[in-house]
Design an enzyme around this catalytic site. Structure first.
Site, short mmCIF file in Angstrom:
data_model
loop_
_atom_site.label_atom_id
_atom_site.label_comp_id
_atom_site.label_asym_id
_atom_site.label_seq_id
_atom_site.Cartn_x
_atom_site.Cartn_y
_atom_site.Cartn_z
N ASN A 1 0.83 -1.21 0.00
CA ASN A 1 0.00 0.00 0.00
C ASN A 1 0.86 1.26 0.00
OD1 ASN A 1 -2.09 -1.82 0.18
ND2 ASN A 1 -2.64 -1.33 2.29
N GLU B 1 -2.53 -3.67 -5.56
CA GLU B 1 -3.91 -3.81 -5.07
C GLU B 1 -4.82 -2.65 -5.48
OE1 GLU B 1 -3.89 -4.66 -0.84
OE2 GLU B 1 -2.87 -6.57 -1.14
N GLU C 1 2.10 -11.67 -2.55
CA GLU C 1 1.85 -11.49 -1.11
C GLU C 1 1.08 -12.71 -0.61
OE1 GLU C 1 0.17 -7.86 0.50
OE2 GLU C 1 1.13 -6.64 -1.05
#
Length: 504
Positions: free
Chosen positions: A76, A177, A296
Site C-alpha cells: 500500500n 492492489e 503477497e
C-alpha cells in the site's frame, strides 16, 4: 494396546513431472511499513550494523533463507510514494506523511540503499511503481534511473549519486492492489488496466528485457473478483508477463481443523486466476501464456486489534507484528506445498513480509534478532525445494470442516533435484489426534537412501517462539524407514515434515 493411526498411500515417479520450479517462488517482501525497514533491516546505531547502517544479524538470518527476489517498496505504501524522495544525499531528503499506514517516512532508506542491501543478502529486487498518485512519467523516470547505462538525465543522476553501473532490476510490479478501496488512487478494473498498459508500453520501450506484473484482485473475497482480473488483463495482456495474487489467512474463530484446510482456498484461488488468464488468452487469440506472481501470501490476523491502538504519525511504529504460533507454521508449510504443486504457472511468490511486519524474522531495537515459528517451514522448503515438482498421486483419509469438505489429512508436495540426486517430500499431517503412516512407492528411485526426516511438532498448537525461548524448532525424527523401494513415512499428529532421500 497399539496406538491408533491413520493410513495413506503415495506414488512418486520421476516421469510425473509438473514443472521445473522457478526459485523465485521462494521470494519475499519488504515494505516501508512499521519496523520492516527502520529497526528491521536498517538500524545504524545497532551493535551489529555495517558501514551502511544495515543489521548484519538480520542479514545472516535472511541469507539462510536463500530468498532469490524481494519485492519493494510496497504494498500500500507504494501508491503514495515519490521515489525521488529516497535518492541523493540523505540530509536533503524530505520527511513525509505516509498515508497508507499513517506514519512518518524519513526516506533515509530508498531505492539505492535497498538495492545495496539485497546484494548483501544475495537477492534481487522486484520493484513496484506508483500507479496510485503517479503514473507513466514517474515509472519511466525510475526505470531510466535504475536500468539505463548513462548519458541521459536520470541515468546520469544515478551516477552522480554514486552508482556508476545500472542496477538492472528485471521484475517490476505495475502498482499494488488497485482494486482495493483502501488503496490511495484506487481504480476500477478498466481505469487500472488502461493506465497499467500504457505504463507497461513505455517501460518496455526503455528496457525490453524487463518482466512486468499486472495487478490482479487483492483477495478472493473482493466483490469484483475475478472480473477485475479479466477486465484489467484484457488491456495489459500484450505487455505484461504475470498477474499478481495476494492472500492472507487467520484462525479468528479458533477452529484449527478449518484453519489448516485454508490452503485448499489458496489452491482454488490459483486455479481460478489461471482460468481467467487462459480465457483472456483465448479471447485475444494470443500465443502468449501469462503466468502468476503470488507476490503477497502469509498468515495475518494476530496483530489486527493492537494495530488499532497505535498512535498515528510516528516513525517506524510497531505495526502488523504478528507473533506466530505452531499451528501457523503448519499452514505456512501447506501454503508452500500449494505453490510447489502449481509451479507450472506460479513463477514468482513473495512471503509477506520478511522482517518484523507479519514476518519470519523479528528484531529488538538495539537487541537480538530471532526466528518465528514460520521461519522453519520456509527455510527448509526454500533450501531443499529446488528442482522439479513431481505430481505424486495420493490416497489419504479425509475430514470435513466448517468451510471445506473432503480435506485430506495428508497435505504434500514432492521435489526431485536431479543435479543433487535428491528426492524431497514435504508433508503436513492435519490430524490433531492421530499419527499418519504413509506408504510411499519410490521404486523409481533405485539406490536412494533415507538421508533425513526433519519434523516440526509441538503438543501445544498455540506455542510461540520469543527472543529468549524457542519452543517451536525442527528436530530429527527416526521412525520412518526405506526398504526395497518402499518408504514408510511416519508423520506425528499435527506436524510439518521434510523427508529427504539421496542416491548412495
Amino acid at each position: 494396546m497399539a496406538e491408533k493411526h491413520l493410513q495413506a498411500r503415495m506414488v512418486v515417479d520421476k516421469s510425473f513431472k509438473i514443472s521445473d520450479i522457478d526459485p523465485r517462488i521462494y521470494g519475499s517482501f519488504i515494505e516501508h511499513l512499521g519496523r520492516a525497514v527502520y529497526e528491521g533491516i536498517y538500524e545504524p546505531d545497532h551493535p551489529t550494523a555495517d558501514e551502511d547502517g544495515f543489521r548484519t544479524d538480520v542479514m545472516d538470518l535472511v541469507k539462510q533463507l536463500q530468498v532469490p527476489i524481494i519485492r519493494y517498496p510496497g504494498g500500500n505504501f507504494v501508491s503514495g510514494y515519490n521515489w525521488e524522495d529516497g535518492v541523493g544525499p540523505k540530509e536533503n531528503r524530505p520527511r513525509r506523511l505516509e498515508l497508507a499506514w499513517r506514519s512518518i517516512e524519513t526516506n533515509e532508506v530508498g531505492t539505492n540503499e535497498f538495492f545495496d542491501w539485497t546484494k548483501k543478502v544475495n537477492s534481487d529486487v522486484m520493484m513496484a511503481v506508483n500507479l496510485g498518485t503517479r503514473g507513466i512519467d514517474a515509472a519511466r523516470n525510475l526505470l531510466e534511473y535504475c536500468n539505463f547505462p548513462k548519458g541521459t538525465y536520470w541515468s546520469d543522476l544515478r551516477r552522480k549519486h554514486g552508482y556508476e553501473e545500472p542496477h538492472n532490476i528485471k521484475v517490476w510490479c505495475l502498482g499494488n492492489e488497485m482494486d482495493g478501496p483502501w488503496q490511495i488512487g484506487h481504480k476500477t478494473a478498466y481505469e487500472y488496466g488502461k493506465l497499467a498498459a500504457e505504463t507497461a508500453k513505455v517501460m518496455k520501450l526503455i528496457d525490453p528485457t524487463i518482466e512486468l506484473v499486472s495487478c490482479g484482485s487483492s483477495n478472493t473475497k473482493m466483490p469484483t473478483f475475478p472480473e477485475y482480473d479479466a477486465v484489467s488483463l484484457e488491456q495489459t495482456y500484450d505487455y505484461v508477463d504475470y498477474i499478481s495474487l495476494h492472500t492472507y489467512y487467520g484462525n479468528r474463530d479458533n477452529d484449527t481443523p478449518n484453519y489448516l484446510a485454508q490452503s485448499l482456498d489458496m489452491d482454488e484461488f490459483i486455479k481460478t486466476v489461471i482460468a481467467v488468464c487462459d480465457y483472456v488468452k483465448a479471447k485475444k487469440r494470443s500465443k502468449k501464456t501469462i503466468n502468476l506472481s503470488f507476490d503477497e501470501w502469509n498468515v495475518w490476523f494476530h496483530s489486527n486489534e493492537q494495530d488499532k491502538q497505535i498512535e498515528p504519525w510516528t516513525v517506524a511504529p510497531p505495526l502488523l507484528e504478528d507473533i506466530y504460533t505452531f499451528e501457523d507454521a503448519l499452514l505456512v508449510g501447506s501454503m508452500l506445498n500449494t505453490l510447489i504443486k502449481h509451479s507450472d504457472r506460479v513463477k514468482i511468490a513473495c512471503l509477506a513480509q520478511l522482517v518484523n511486519v507479519i514476518a519470519p524474522i523479528m528484531t529488538e531495537k538495539g537487541g537480538k534478532a530471532w526466528k518465528q515459528t514460520i521461519y522453519y517451514p520456509f527455510y527448509y522448503t526454500s533450501v531443499y525445494g529446488r528442482g522439479q515438482a513431481l505430481y505424486a498421486p495420493v490416497e489419504s483419509p479425509k475430514y470435513d470442516s466448517k468451510d471445506f469438505t473432503d480435506v485430506p489429512y495428508l497435505d504434500h508436495s514432492v521435489v526431485f533435484n536431479e543435479e543433487n540426486e535428491e528426492l524431497v517430500i514435504f508433508a503436513v499431517n492435519r490430524s490433531l489426534e492421530e499419527k499418519l503412516i504413509v506408504d510411499v512407492d519410490v521404486r523409481a528411485f533405485e539406490g536412494y537412501t533415507l538421508e533425513e526426516h526433519v519434523v516440526l511438532v509441538n503438543d501445544d498448537l498455540k506455542a510461540v517462539n520469543s527472543v529468549d525461548v524457542e519452543r517451536v524448532k525442527p528436530q530429527k525424527y527416526n521412525e520412518s524407514t526405506l526398504q526395497d523401494g518402499k518408504l514408510t513415512a511416519v508423520l506425528p499428529k499435527a506436524s510439518w515434515n521434510m523427508i529427504r532421500l539421496k542416491k548412495k
